[in-house]
Write an enzyme that holds these catalytic residues in place. Structure first.
Site, mmCIF file in Angstrom:
data_model
loop_
_atom_site.group_PDB
_atom_site.id
_atom_site.type_symbol
_atom_site.label_atom_id
_atom_site.label_comp_id
_atom_site.label_asym_id
_atom_site.label_seq_id
_atom_site.Cartn_x
_atom_site.Cartn_y
_atom_site.Cartn_z
ATOM 1 C CB THR A 223 35.923 49.060 59.982
ATOM 2 O OG1 THR A 223 36.466 48.912 58.664
ATOM 3 C CG2 THR A 223 36.896 48.482 60.991
ATOM 4 C CB SER B 245 29.251 36.859 31.273
ATOM 5 O OG SER B 245 30.435 36.506 31.979
ATOM 6 N N GLY C 242 33.797 35.197 43.256
ATOM 7 C CA GLY C 242 33.626 34.720 44.620
ATOM 8 C C GLY C 242 34.934 34.542 45.371
ATOM 9 N N GLY D 230 36.668 36.979 46.777
ATOM 10 C CA GLY D 230 36.881 38.028 47.764
ATOM 11 C C GLY D 230 37.594 39.254 47.226
ATOM 12 C CB SER E 242 35.050 43.389 45.049
ATOM 13 O OG SER E 242 33.738 43.863 45.186
ATOM 14 C CB SER E 243 34.209 39.168 40.647
ATOM 15 O OG SER E 243 33.175 38.452 41.284
ATOM 16 C CB SER E 244 29.847 41.396 43.064
ATOM 17 O OG SER E 244 30.466 41.790 44.260
ATOM 18 C CD GLU F 184 27.203 43.350 45.880
ATOM 19 O OE1 GLU F 184 27.839 44.036 45.054
ATOM 20 O OE2 GLU F 184 27.722 42.430 46.533
ATOM 21 C CG ASP G 177 33.540 45.538 48.068
ATOM 22 O OD1 ASP G 177 34.391 45.854 48.928
ATOM 23 O OD2 ASP G 177 32.985 44.420 48.025
HETATM 24 P P1 ADP Z 1 33.124 38.457 44.880
HETATM 25 O O1 ADP Z 1 33.825 38.238 46.165
HETATM 26 O O2 ADP Z 1 33.950 38.010 43.726
HETATM 27 O O3 ADP Z 1 32.581 39.828 44.734
HETATM 28 P P2 ADP Z 1 30.333 37.796 44.891
HETATM 29 O O4 ADP Z 1 29.608 36.565 45.255
HETATM 30 O O5 ADP Z 1 30.024 39.038 45.638
HETATM 31 O O6 ADP Z 1 31.881 37.448 44.927
HETATM 32 O O7 ADP Z 1 30.054 38.128 43.367
HETATM 33 C C1 ADP Z 1 30.144 37.140 42.376
HETATM 34 C C2 ADP Z 1 29.058 37.389 41.346
HETATM 35 O O8 ADP Z 1 29.407 38.522 40.503
HETATM 36 C C3 ADP Z 1 28.879 36.251 40.379
HETATM 37 O O9 ADP Z 1 28.018 35.256 40.884
HETATM 38 C C4 ADP Z 1 28.232 36.977 39.197
HETATM 39 O O10 ADP Z 1 26.881 37.229 39.445
HETATM 40 C C5 ADP Z 1 28.969 38.303 39.182
HETATM 41 N N1 ADP Z 1 30.142 38.176 38.308
HETATM 42 C C6 ADP Z 1 31.437 38.088 38.678
HETATM 43 N N2 ADP Z 1 32.248 37.929 37.602
HETATM 44 C C7 ADP Z 1 31.450 37.887 36.529
HETATM 45 C C8 ADP Z 1 31.662 37.727 35.122
HETATM 46 N N3 ADP Z 1 32.896 37.555 34.613
HETATM 47 N N4 ADP Z 1 30.588 37.755 34.311
HETATM 48 C C9 ADP Z 1 29.351 37.931 34.805
HETATM 49 N N5 ADP Z 1 29.068 38.081 36.106
HETATM 50 C C10 ADP Z 1 30.091 38.054 36.966
HETATM 51 MG MG MG Z 2 31.155 40.749 46.032
#
Ligand code: ADP
Ligand code: MG
Length: 406
Positions: free
Chosen positions: A55, A87, A142, A144, A146-148, A180, A192
């Site tokens: 959405t 990292s 990765g 889902g 939002s680690s990014s 991003e 996010d």
């Molecule tokens: P997500 O769904 O987790 O957001 P993304 O593909 O959008 O998946 O983001 C993942 C990216 O975020 C990783 O490839 C890396 O570039 C960055 N990232 C996530 N966690 C870490 C970490 N612990 N240290 C460094 N970069 C990270």
């Molecule tokens: Mg992401």
């Protein structure tokens, strides 16, 4: 597999993680106490969306909350403008760039999120200093959650804090979204970064993606628990699916805009207007639009129901959302469908749905507190039996957005 987690165990987890992070910082940059400059610790949470999927780019509503898994950054300022970054999740030499020169994306790819945030801040004329920094995150990469965005917002807050500067969380979120887009090449919406930067403890955020207005709705953990189940399966994509869904939504907008120039996004289309066009729109475009139009309505209704503690009806809406994402938007997977169906067999589970853009990732369930352990037990038994995969399970409260811990 994730160890059983509850709010109490995460407190000790966090203390241990912070100690390990400072240890890693010392190994890369020398003892935190041997330098007169203070090592600061910044946190930024992951997030989960209760409802409102696909959405955001249609100017609709989303309803995320910040979660306990989080990114931490230990950082210390430098006068020479150099940023040196490590990292705990990625091996290799320190990543280096300077805030006094144009920052380009490059290798290693993981650092592009941090590079991008630094460059966006510099481009906005914000006077940054350099930093030595180590990142450690308990948000699965990765998955889902939002680690990014957690990495982006944590990096931004670290750079601002070391420079002695403050920034409005929504502005920081927009900076991170741009990072991003331009440095990671991901045309993400604004959800996010907004929830990661501006979440409120004990609350979910109803975010209007059209004007960025927010309403914080309490999530009472004594009555309602949020359980996130990671399917651990991501389906190989050509990469075009997200763009294709967006284009199908745009095709719908173009149709309605011909009859009414006031329609600029699917937010402007009512269900009645949509239904009246069923015979003229291509069937697939119609179904994509039906998902978006009904999902926007479900999202605002879900916020009202949560406010009234009407969890039964909230759960039903979540199931409808899943069905719409599966049938009309076609972004679910057999694993996500299985997790939803199995979760619903457990007494005390109000509702469940896939969460995130789809094609893999996580299911979110809202459940009575007494149902948490039976749900965990059931899923850990049946999901591996049926798929051969062990899921990660997170039980989480709604946490605050990014903050400076030390
Ligand atoms: P997500 O769904 O987790 O957001 P993304 O593909 O959008 O998946 O983001 C993942 C990216 O975020 C990783 O490839 C890396 O570039 C960055 N990232 C996530 N966690 C870490 C970490 N612990 N240290 C460094 N970069 C990270
Ligand atoms: Mg992401």
């Amino acid at each position: 597999m994730q160890p059983p987690r509850g709010p109490s165990s995460s407190v000790t987890d966090n203390a241990a993680r912070q100690a390990a992070l400072l240890g890693a910082f010392g190994r890369h940059f020398g003892s935190p106490t041997a330098n007169s400059r203070r090592v600061r610790i910044i946190r930024a949470p992951g997030r989960v969306n209760l409802i409102g999927e696909h959405t955001d780019y249609n100017d609709g509503f989303v309803f995320p909350m910040a979660i306990e898994p989080q990114a931490l950054i230990a950082c210390r300022s430098r006068d020479d403008g150099l940023v040196r970054l490590a990292s705990t999740a990625f091996e290799g030499p320190l990543v280096e760039f300077s805030v006094q020169r144009r920052i380009e994306s490059g290798e290693p790819g993981w650092a592009n999120y941090s590079r991008g945030v630094a460059q966006q801040l510099v481009s906005a004329g914000i006077p940054l200093c350099g930093m030595d920094a180590v990142i450690d995150s308990s948000v699965p990469v990765g998955g889902g959650l939002s680690s990014s965005a957690a990495i982006e917002v944590a990096t931004g807050l670290a750079l601002l804090t070391l420079a002695g500067l403050d920034m409005d969380p929504q502005r920081l979120a927009l900076v991170c979204q741009q990072a991003e887009h331009f440095f990671a090449g991901v045309p993400c919406g604004i959800m996010d970064q907004t929830i990661v930067a501006a979440g409120r403890a004990g609350h979910a955020m109803l975010l209007d993606c059209r004007d960025l207005s927010k309403q914080y709705i309490p999530v009472d953990g004594r009555e309602l628990q949020v359980v996130i189940i990671n399917s651990m399966v991501r389906h190989a994509l050509t990469g075009g699916e997200y763009a294709e869904r967006r284009e199908q939504c745009n095709a719908g907008v173009r149709h309605f805009n011909q009859g009414n120039p006031g329609v600029t996004t699917l937010r402007d289309v009512s269900l009645e207007t949509l239904r009246a066009a069923e015979d003229v729109l291509p069937a697939v475009v119609y179904r994509r639009c039906r998902h978006v139009v009904t999902e926007i309505a479900r999202t605002t209704r879900a916020a009202a129901l949560l406010l009234q503690n009407d969890y039964d009806e909230l759960g039903r809406l979540m199931l409808q959302s899943h069905e719409s994402l599966r049938g009309d938007f076609e972004v679910s997977t057999p694993e996500l469908d299985l997790l939803v169906a199995e979760a619903m067999t457990v007494r005390g589970v109000y509702g469940a749905r896939m969460t995130g853009a789809g094609f893999g990732g996580c299911v979110i369930a809202v459940v009575q507190p007494r149902a948490v352990e039976p749900l965990r037990h059931h899923i850990l038994k049946v999901y591996p039996e049926k798929t051969g995969v062990t899921p990660d399970i997170y039980v989480t409260t709604a946490t605050a957005g990014a903050s400076v811990l030390e």
